[in-house]
Design a protein around this motif. Structure first.
Motif, PDB file in Angstrom:
ATOM      1  N   GLN A 102      -2.729   3.920  -1.376  1.00 46.16           N
ATOM      2  CA  GLN A 102      -1.479   3.128  -1.194  1.00 46.16           C
ATOM      3  C   GLN A 102      -0.209   3.744  -1.102  1.00 46.16           C
ATOM      4  O   GLN A 102       0.733   3.672  -0.305  1.00 46.16           O
ATOM      5  CB  GLN A 102      -1.627   1.876  -2.195  1.00 46.16           C
ATOM      6  CG  GLN A 102      -0.313   1.004  -2.386  1.00 46.16           C
ATOM      7  CD  GLN A 102      -0.829  -0.351  -2.040  1.00 46.16           C
ATOM      8  OE1 GLN A 102      -1.983  -0.884  -1.561  1.00 46.16           O
ATOM      9  NE2 GLN A 102       0.074  -1.502  -2.225  1.00 46.16           N
TER      10      GLN A 102
ATOM     11  N   ARG B 233       0.851   3.454   2.941  1.00 42.88           N
ATOM     12  CA  ARG B 233       1.072   2.227   3.415  1.00 42.88           C
ATOM     13  C   ARG B 233       2.565   2.057   4.177  1.00 42.88           C
ATOM     14  O   ARG B 233       3.503   2.894   3.853  1.00 42.88           O
ATOM     15  CB  ARG B 233       1.867   1.711   1.724  1.00 42.88           C
ATOM     16  CG  ARG B 233       2.139   0.177   1.883  1.00 42.88           C
ATOM     17  CD  ARG B 233       2.164  -0.717   0.449  1.00 42.88           C
ATOM     18  NE  ARG B 233       2.490  -2.050   0.748  1.00 42.88           N
ATOM     19  CZ  ARG B 233       2.750  -2.979  -0.491  1.00 42.88           C
ATOM     20  NH1 ARG B 233       2.729  -2.431  -1.698  1.00 42.88           N
ATOM     21  NH2 ARG B 233       2.732  -4.219   0.031  1.00 42.88           N
TER      22      ARG B 233
ATOM     23  N   THR C  69      -1.643  -1.494   5.624  1.00 38.42           N
ATOM     24  CA  THR C  69      -0.776  -2.326   4.874  1.00 38.42           C
ATOM     25  C   THR C  69      -1.088  -2.278   3.375  1.00 38.42           C
ATOM     26  O   THR C  69      -0.473  -2.789   2.530  1.00 38.42           O
ATOM     27  CB  THR C  69      -0.951  -3.609   5.311  1.00 38.42           C
ATOM     28  OG1 THR C  69      -2.051  -4.123   5.459  1.00 38.42           O
ATOM     29  CG2 THR C  69      -0.496  -3.621   6.685  1.00 38.42           C
ATOM     30  N   GLY C  70      -2.361  -1.661   2.776  1.00 37.17           N
ATOM     31  CA  GLY C  70      -2.775  -1.759   1.556  1.00 37.17           C
ATOM     32  C   GLY C  70      -3.968  -1.263   1.301  1.00 37.17           C
ATOM     33  O   GLY C  70      -4.724  -1.242   2.151  1.00 37.17           O
TER      34      GLY C  70
ATOM     35  N   HIS D 121      -9.538  -0.918   2.568  1.00 37.50           N
ATOM     36  CA  HIS D 121      -8.091  -0.425   3.284  1.00 37.50           C
ATOM     37  C   HIS D 121      -8.083  -1.853   3.951  1.00 37.50           C
ATOM     38  O   HIS D 121      -8.611  -2.340   4.670  1.00 37.50           O
ATOM     39  CB  HIS D 121      -8.252   0.752   4.073  1.00 37.50           C
ATOM     40  CG  HIS D 121      -8.147   1.985   3.200  1.00 37.50           C
ATOM     41  ND1 HIS D 121      -8.167   3.122   4.127  1.00 37.50           N
ATOM     42  CD2 HIS D 121      -8.184   2.393   1.979  1.00 37.50           C
ATOM     43  CE1 HIS D 121      -8.193   4.312   3.232  1.00 37.50           C
ATOM     44  NE2 HIS D 121      -8.111   3.838   1.982  1.00 37.50           N
TER      45      HIS D 121
END
Length: 272
Positions: free
Chosen positions: A15, A19, A45-46, A56
Motif C-alpha cells: 500500500q 498506492r 488503489t490498495g 491487491h
C-alpha cells in the motif's frame, strides 16, 4: 508458510509503495499471462489482508476494479527494489513495475483474479482474523466448543481462526498453560477469553516488528542471563522449534510430536 502477521505486513508495505501508481504488470513465467494483461496499465488503489490471503486492488482507465488474490503457501515470496527492474530470475509469476519500484512474486500457491463474489465467498469460509478490526472471536470459540478435535489442531484450521500458523499456535497454548491435546469442547470460556486478546496483541506486535516474539519480559535473554535465540524464523519463543531444550519457565525438556502433518511443540509440565 508465512503466518497472518506477515501477510498484513506485506499489505501495508505494498500500500505504501504502490498506492496511486499506474503499473506495468507482466508474467515472466507465463503462468499468469492472461491476468497480467488485464492488470497492465491499471492504477494500484490498495491492498488488504485476511488471514493468510493477500488482495491487491487495481482500477482500469475504464473504472473497472480488478482484484489480485495471492496465497503464498509454503514457497511463495515477494522480492522487490527501487529503480529499473533487473532481468527476471527464477520462476517469476508476476512482475509489477511503477518506473520507480518493482515487485516480483515467485512460487505462490495461488495467484489469480477474483471477482467481488469470489472475495466474499473466500472471507465467508474463513474464521475471524485477529488482525482485522471488529473480528468476532465468539465465532471461533463456538467452533472450538463444538468439537472433540484437539485444540492444537483446531487453532491451525483457517476456518476456525484465520492467520494462525504453527508458531502462534504453539506459543499461544504455552502462554495459557493449555495442552495441545485438550479436546476443543473442554476449553473453558474464561481461558478462551484470555487467549484471544493475547493472540491479537502478539500478532499486532509481529506486524510492527516483522518477527514473532512471545516470551514475557522476565523470560527474555537478558533477564534470564541466557544467549538470544538463533533461528531462521527469528524471535524469542517458549517452545516452537525448541524440542529437547529446557523450558524457560520450569526447565522440563520441550516435547515435540506430529499433529495433523505438522510438528507440534509443548512443555509437558507447563501444559499438562
Amino acid at each position: 508458510m508465512p503466518e497472518g502477521h506477515t501477510i498484513h505486513r506485506l499489505a501495508r508495505e505494498h500500500q505504501r509503495q504502490l498506492r496511486g501508481q499506474r503499473v506495468r504488470v507482466t508474467s515472466p513465467q507465463g503462468r499468469f499471462a492472461a491476468g497480467a494483461a488485464l492488470l497492465d496499465g491499471a492504477t494500484f488503489t490498495g491492498a488488504d489482508a485476511y488471514g493468510k490471503h493477500l488482495y491487491h486492488r487495481y482500477r482500469t482507465d475504464g473504472g473497472e476494479v480488478l482484484r489480485l488474490h495471492v496465497h503464498l503457501g509454503l514457497a511463495g515470496k515477494f522480492f522487490g527494489g527501487s529503480g529499473a527492474a533487473p532481468a527476471p530470475t527464477g520462476a517469476v509469476r508476476v512482475r509489477i513495475e511503477t518506473g520507480e519500484r518493482w515487485l516480483d512474486l515467485r512460487g505462490p500457491m495461488a495467484c489469480e483474479l477474483h471477482t467481488p463474489a469470489d472475495q466474499k465467498a473466500l472471507y465467508g469460509r474463513l474464521g475471524p482474523d485477529p488482525l482485522r478490526p471488529g473480528a468476532d472471536d465468539s465465532a471461533a470459540y463456538q467452533r472450538i466448543r463444538r468439537s472433540v478435535v484437539p485444540v492444537g489442531q483446531l487453532l491451525m484450521q483457517q476456518e476456525v481462526v484465520a492467520g494462525v500458523g504453527n508458531i502462534y499456535r504453539a506459543e499461544l497454548l504455552f502462554r495459557h498453560a493449555v495442552s495441545p491435546y485438550r479436546p476443543g469442547r473442554e476449553l473453558a470460556a474464561d481461558t478462551w477469553a484470555a487467549m484471544w486478546p493475547d493472540l491479537v496483541a502478539l500478532m499486532r506486535r509481529g506486524v510492527r516488528t516483522g518477527r514473532i516474539d512471545t516470551v514475557r519480559p522476565e523470560h527474555e535473554p537478558r533477564a534470564m542471563g541466557r544467549p538470544p535465540r538463533v533461528d531462521a524464523h527469528g524471535g524469542e519463543v517458549y517452545v516452537y522449534r525448541r524440542a529437547g531444550q529446557p523450558c524457560h519457565v520450569c526447565g522440563t525438556p520441550v516435547a515435540t510430536a506430529p499433529m495433523a502433518a505438522r510438528n507440534l511443540f509443548w512443555c509437558p509440565t507447563c501444559q499438562p
